[in-house]
Write an enzyme that holds these catalytic residues in place. Structure first.
Site, PDB file in Angstrom:
ATOM      1  N   GLU A 166      41.027  19.440 -94.110  1.00 42.33           N
ATOM      2  CA  GLU A 166      40.032  19.563 -95.176  1.00 42.33           C
ATOM      3  C   GLU A 166      38.596  19.691 -94.667  1.00 42.33           C
ATOM      4  O   GLU A 166      37.767  18.788 -94.879  1.00 42.33           O
ATOM      5  CB  GLU A 166      40.130  18.366 -96.124  1.00 42.33           C
ATOM      6  CG  GLU A 166      41.488  18.209 -96.777  1.00 42.33           C
ATOM      7  CD  GLU A 166      41.525  17.062 -97.804  1.00 42.33           C
ATOM      8  OE1 GLU A 166      40.535  16.322 -97.921  1.00 42.33           O
ATOM      9  OE2 GLU A 166      42.542  16.931 -98.503  1.00 42.33           O
ATOM     10  N   GLU A 356      49.639  17.425 -98.225  1.00 40.00           N
ATOM     11  CA  GLU A 356      49.314  16.166 -98.915  1.00 40.00           C
ATOM     12  C   GLU A 356      49.425  16.371-100.413  1.00 40.00           C
ATOM     13  O   GLU A 356      48.987  17.398-100.948  1.00 40.00           O
ATOM     14  CB  GLU A 356      47.873  15.699 -98.645  1.00 40.00           C
ATOM     15  CG  GLU A 356      47.632  15.099 -97.296  1.00 40.00           C
ATOM     16  CD  GLU A 356      46.174  14.656 -97.115  1.00 40.00           C
ATOM     17  OE1 GLU A 356      45.520  14.264 -98.103  1.00 40.00           O
ATOM     18  OE2 GLU A 356      45.702  14.727 -95.970  1.00 40.00           O
TER      19      GLU A 356
HETATM   20  C1  FCB Z   1      42.503  13.652 -98.863  1.00 45.88           C
HETATM   21  C2  FCB Z   1      42.453  13.164 -97.428  1.00 45.88           C
HETATM   22  C3  FCB Z   1      43.327  11.972 -97.164  1.00 45.88           C
HETATM   23  C4  FCB Z   1      43.323  10.994 -98.305  1.00 45.88           C
HETATM   24  C5  FCB Z   1      43.571  11.687 -99.611  1.00 45.88           C
HETATM   25  C6  FCB Z   1      43.615  10.771-100.798  1.00 45.88           C
HETATM   26  O1  FCB Z   1      41.325  14.306 -99.166  1.00 45.88           O
HETATM   27  O2  FCB Z   1      42.845  14.184 -96.560  1.00 45.88           O
HETATM   28  O3  FCB Z   1      42.908  11.397 -95.951  1.00 45.88           O
HETATM   29  O4  FCB Z   1      42.164  10.262 -98.292  1.00 45.88           O
HETATM   30  O5  FCB Z   1      42.601  12.660 -99.822  1.00 45.88           O
END
Ligand code: FCB
Length: 453
Positions: A166, A356
């Site tokens: 990110e 994620e």
């Molecule tokens: C993302 C991050 C991860 C975590 C989630 C909730 O932006 O990559 O580390 O904090 O959010």
């Protein structure tokens, strides 16, 4: 309840990151990271906490692999700690740090769990910040050196590599909004930081391809579809501006080799990029950034609904409270299909991992050994149903990583936001499976998700 079956070979995993779970912040030769420094400043972390010990994964990693085995996972996405491996930023690596990840990788492979390694999940060594951090081109060089050290050590066993997690968060939250480390508030610096992150992605990709055996090299982006609050031209303009900086500022250079001209023009208009000049972009940089991606990692949490604020700036409009997670993010599974369609359709990405996806909710205390977290289960189920729809549409999604294995240090929110399938008692390090962990285990075992009806 109908079962939505996933293709054979679909990869089921969980994701974590070093700074959020390891602890042992000053053990084993680890150096200070920018998040250690940022968290030490009062007011930066919601609960005033520090990531010093967090889940103590550094000492409990064998147990954590056992949890993954219990879940039946085929893959684990984690990050190597930059400050653990290169405490001085550059130069000789810390062997104890490398040994830690070496043993972790061996144990994962022995457990039939495929390691997915992320090199930068935000824990820049503080010494590199002191020399300019991501605003400096030197940091991009330091990142390529770090990639060389790690891929040299793990590249005989690790196939799946992610350079950055990110970059939008690092650039915008860290350098423009100031709510993430290093806590700067300088919009021009944010674009410079973004460029150096992207450039270092390209350099690192080349290094990994040289060092690792048959590597798959990618980057992880957080993507969020922007939707207008009303059909008005002003709200649609707000969407364009949000989308430009959040999504296209990364997708365009990585996959098309150019920065979006409309975003540059926005910045010029706001006086943030005098003359539209980006002197930090050198000849040839974009060709390096555009190195072919073997796979794209997509982190998806929510869509963003936008309206034009009174000053014309885009303003995010919150959803109704019952549709929000504890982060204040709207639960909107269809947005996942939308971003996947976009990266495959508009950008031609041929391989995607959902790196994620997950939700923070306030969990009740255990009753008779059970932690009832039905909203987290529903969130995961509805997003997996969206992944299933995406695959039925022919989109190339190879696997899914739930965020996260454990409750952990949630950056600026400290320990107040809990994403784990396993609850962690931060006083003694004990882990306890939530109901969502039992549900995920059943889902993984069945290679199918119930449709919730
Ligand atoms: C993302 C991050 C991860 C975590 C989630 C909730 O932006 O990559 O580390 O904090 O959010």
């Amino acid at each position: 309840m109908a079962q939505l079956r996933f293709p054979a070979g679909f990869v089921w995993g969980v994701a974590t990151s070093a700074q959020q779970i390891e602890g042992a912040w000053n053990q084993g030769g680890r150096g200070e990271s920018i998040w250690d420094r940022f968290a030490a400043i009062p007011g930066n972390i919601a609960d005033g906490s520090r990531p010093h010990t967090t889940c103590d994964h550094y000492h409990r990693w064998r147990n954590d692999i056992a949890l993954m085995r219990w879940l039946g996972l085929g893959a684990y996405r984690f990050s190597t700690g930059w400050s653990r491996i290169l405490p001085s930023g550059r130069g000789a690596p810390n062997q104890a740090g490398l040994d830690f990840y070496d043993a972790l990788v061996d144990a994962l492979l022995a457990a039939d769990i495929t390691p997915f390694v992320t090199l930068n999940h935000w824990d820049l060594p503080q010494v590199l910040q002191d020399q300019g951090g991501w605003a400096s081109r030197e940091t991009a060089k330091a990142f390529a050196e770090y990639a060389a050290v790690v891929s040299d050590r793990l590249g005989d066993r690790v196939r799946h590599w992610t350079t950055h997690n990110e970059p939008w968060c690092v650039a915008t939250l860290g350098h423009e909004e100031g709510c993430h480390a290093p806590g700067h508030r300088d919009p021009a610096e944010a674009l410079r930081a973004a460029h150096h992150l992207l450039l270092s992605h390209g350099w690192a990709a080349e290094v990994i391809r040289r060092n690792a055996r048959d590597p798959e090299v990618g980057i992880v982006l957080i993507l969020s579809p922007g939707h207008p609050a009303t059909p008005s031209a002003d709200d649609r303009e707000a969407v364009r501006r949000f989308d430009g900086l959040f999504n296209r500022w990364y997708l365009d250079p990585l996959l098309r080799g150019s920065y979006p001209a409309d975003v540059v023009a926005d910045r010029v208009r706001r006086g943030q990029l005098p003359g539209g000049e980006m002197p930090f972009v050198h000849d040839g940089d974009l060709a390096i950034i555009r190195t072919p991606l073997d796979a794209l990692g997509v982190n998806y949490y929510s869509r963003t609904v936008l309206a034009a604020g009174p000053d014309g700036e885009p303003r995010a409009v919150p959803a109704a409270p019952e549709r929000l997670t504890e982060m204040g993010w709207e639960i909107y599974p269809d947005g996942l299909v939308e971003v996947l369609q976009r990266v495959a359709g508009e950008y031609g990405v041929r391989k995607i991992w959902i790196t994620e996806n997950g939700a923070a909710f306030v969990d009740p205390p255990a009753v008779d050994g059970r932690i009832a977290d039905p909203r987290r289960t529903a969130y995961l189920r509805d997003h997996l149903a969206a992944v299933h729809r995406a695959i039925a549409l022919g989109l190339p999604v190879g696997g899914y990583f739930a965020w996260s294995l454990l409750d952990n240090f949630e950056w600026g929110q400290g320990y107040t936001r809990r994403f784990g399938l396993f609850a962690v008692d931060f006083a003694n390090g004990e882990r306890a499976a939530k109901d969502s962990a039992f549900w995920y285990r059943d889902t993984v075992t069945a290679n199918a998700v119930d449709d919730g009806r």
